[in-house]
Design a protein around this motif. Structure first.
Motif, PDB file in Angstrom:
ATOM      1  N   UNK A 197      -3.964  -6.160  -2.497  1.00 33.14           N
ATOM      2  CA  UNK A 197      -4.324  -4.744  -2.387  1.00 33.14           C
ATOM      3  C   UNK A 197      -5.830  -4.556  -2.547  1.00 33.14           C
ATOM      4  N   UNK A 198      -6.424  -5.205  -3.525  1.00 30.88           N
ATOM      5  CA  UNK A 198      -7.863  -5.056  -3.765  1.00 30.88           C
ATOM      6  C   UNK A 198      -8.689  -5.467  -2.548  1.00 30.88           C
ATOM      7  N   UNK A 199      -8.329  -6.604  -1.947  1.00 31.36           N
ATOM      8  CA  UNK A 199      -9.120  -7.134  -0.829  1.00 31.36           C
ATOM      9  C   UNK A 199      -8.588  -6.698   0.533  1.00 31.36           C
ATOM     10  N   UNK A 200      -7.460  -5.984   0.537  1.00 23.61           N
ATOM     11  CA  UNK A 200      -6.862  -5.507   1.782  1.00 23.61           C
ATOM     12  C   UNK A 200      -6.549  -6.648   2.741  1.00 23.61           C
ATOM     13  N   UNK A 201      -5.959  -7.711   2.173  1.00 26.99           N
ATOM     14  CA  UNK A 201      -5.579  -8.901   2.936  1.00 26.99           C
ATOM     15  C   UNK A 201      -4.115  -9.233   2.619  1.00 26.99           C
ATOM     16  N   UNK A 202      -3.261  -9.370   3.634  1.00 28.89           N
ATOM     17  CA  UNK A 202      -1.888  -9.805   3.366  1.00 28.89           C
ATOM     18  C   UNK A 202      -1.894 -11.186   2.693  1.00 28.89           C
ATOM     19  N   UNK A 203      -1.123 -11.316   1.630  1.00 28.22           N
ATOM     20  CA  UNK A 203      -1.116 -12.541   0.840  1.00 28.22           C
ATOM     21  C   UNK A 203       0.312 -12.827   0.402  1.00 28.22           C
ATOM     22  N   UNK A 204       0.720 -14.078   0.474  1.00 26.71           N
ATOM     23  CA  UNK A 204       2.044 -14.468   0.021  1.00 26.71           C
ATOM     24  C   UNK A 204       1.974 -15.757  -0.768  1.00 26.71           C
ATOM     25  N   UNK A 205       2.990 -16.016  -1.566  1.00 24.96           N
ATOM     26  CA  UNK A 205       3.043 -17.232  -2.369  1.00 24.96           C
ATOM     27  C   UNK A 205       4.369 -17.936  -2.207  1.00 24.96           C
ATOM     28  N   UNK A 206       4.330 -19.255  -2.117  1.00 21.33           N
ATOM     29  CA  UNK A 206       5.525 -20.077  -1.930  1.00 21.33           C
ATOM     30  C   UNK A 206       5.576 -21.157  -3.002  1.00 21.33           C
ATOM     31  N   UNK A 252       0.828  -1.211   0.000  1.00 20.08           N
ATOM     32  CA  UNK A 252       0.000   0.000   0.000  1.00 20.08           C
ATOM     33  C   UNK A 252       0.861   1.258   0.000  1.00 20.08           C
ATOM     34  N   UNK A 253       2.013   1.206   0.631  1.00 20.86           N
ATOM     35  CA  UNK A 253       2.919   2.369   0.644  1.00 20.86           C
ATOM     36  C   UNK A 253       3.464   2.652  -0.755  1.00 20.86           C
ATOM     37  N   UNK A 254       3.507   1.625  -1.605  1.00 19.60           N
ATOM     38  CA  UNK A 254       4.019   1.782  -2.973  1.00 19.60           C
ATOM     39  C   UNK A 254       2.914   1.940  -4.011  1.00 19.60           C
ATOM     40  N   UNK A 255       1.673   1.680  -3.650  1.00 20.97           N
ATOM     41  CA  UNK A 255       0.575   1.564  -4.613  1.00 20.97           C
ATOM     42  C   UNK A 255       0.367   2.811  -5.466  1.00 20.97           C
ATOM     43  N   UNK A 256       0.496   3.977  -4.898  1.00 21.34           N
ATOM     44  CA  UNK A 256       0.243   5.195  -5.660  1.00 21.34           C
ATOM     45  C   UNK A 256       1.203   5.315  -6.844  1.00 21.34           C
TER      46      UNK A 256
END
Length: 161
Positions: A39-48, A17-21
Motif C-alpha cells: 500500500x505504501x509503495x503502491x506496488x502489488x506484492x505477494x508472499x509464498x 486499497x479498497x479496504x484501506x480506509x
C-alpha cells in the motif's frame, strides 16, 4: 489485461486499497508487513512459503490445465487457470493467478513460515526504481525482525526472461 476483466479481477494492491480506509486486514506478521509495504509503495506484492513449493517458481501463460488450490469458506477448492492467463506456478500447480491477483492456499504464509519468496509486480507505469525502493524497504523491515535474515533478489524483465 491478459484476458482478465480489470474491474472483476483487481490485483492485490487494488483489493487492499479498497479496504484501506477501514484498516488493512490482519493475517499474520509476514503478510501484514508486505501488505503495508504494498500500500505504501503502491506496488502489488505477494508472499509464498518456499517450504511448501514443489519445484522452482516460474512465470508462465497458462494452458488452462494448471491447477489452482483456493478456499471457498472453510472448503478447499481446486480451479483451473484460464488459458492465456499469466500465472506463477511450480510443479504442484499455480501459486498465484493473474500476476499478483490471487494467491493459492497451499503456499500461503503462516506464523510458522521461515523461507519466503516475495513477488513484487512492476508493470508500467511503475518504474524499476519504484520496485527497488519497495524491495529495499521490505528487506529492511524484515532485517529489523532478526539479524539472521538472509535476503537475495532477482529482477525479471523482458530483457532477461
Amino acid at each position: 489485461a491478459f484476458g482478465a476483466k480489470p474491474q472483476r479481477t483487481r490485483n492485490s494492491l487494488e483489493a487492499l486499497m479498497r479496504r484501506a480506509q477501514a484498516g488493512l486486514p490482519r493475517v499474520n506478521r509476514l503478510t501484514d508487513i508486505y501488505n503495508a509495504i504494498s500500500v505504501k509503495h503502491q506496488i502489488p506484492l505477494g508472499g509464498e512459503d518456499l517450504d511448501k513449493y514443489s519445484g522452482s517458481p516460474a512465470l508462465i501463460r497458462a494452458t488452462g490445465e494448471e491447477k489452482f488450490d483456493t478456499a471457498a469458506g472453510a472448503e478447499t477448492v481446486t480451479e483451473l487457470a484460464d488459458s492465456g492467463e499469466v500465472v506463477w506456478c511450480a510443479d504442484a500447480g499455480v501459486t498465484c493467478r493473474r500476476w499478483n491477483w490471487r494467491q493459492c492456499s497451499r503456499t500461503a504464509l503462516t506464523d510458522g513460515t521461515t523461507r519466503v519468496l516475495f513477488i513484487l509486480d512492476a508493470l508500467k507505469p511503475i518504474s524499476e526504481n519504484d520496485l527497488v525502493a519497495a524491495a529495499d524497504e521490505l528487506a529492511q523491515v524484515l532485517s529489523n525482525l532478526s539479524p539472521e535474515i538472509e535476503v537475495s533478489r532477482r529482477i525479471l524483465s523482458s530483457s532477461n526472461i
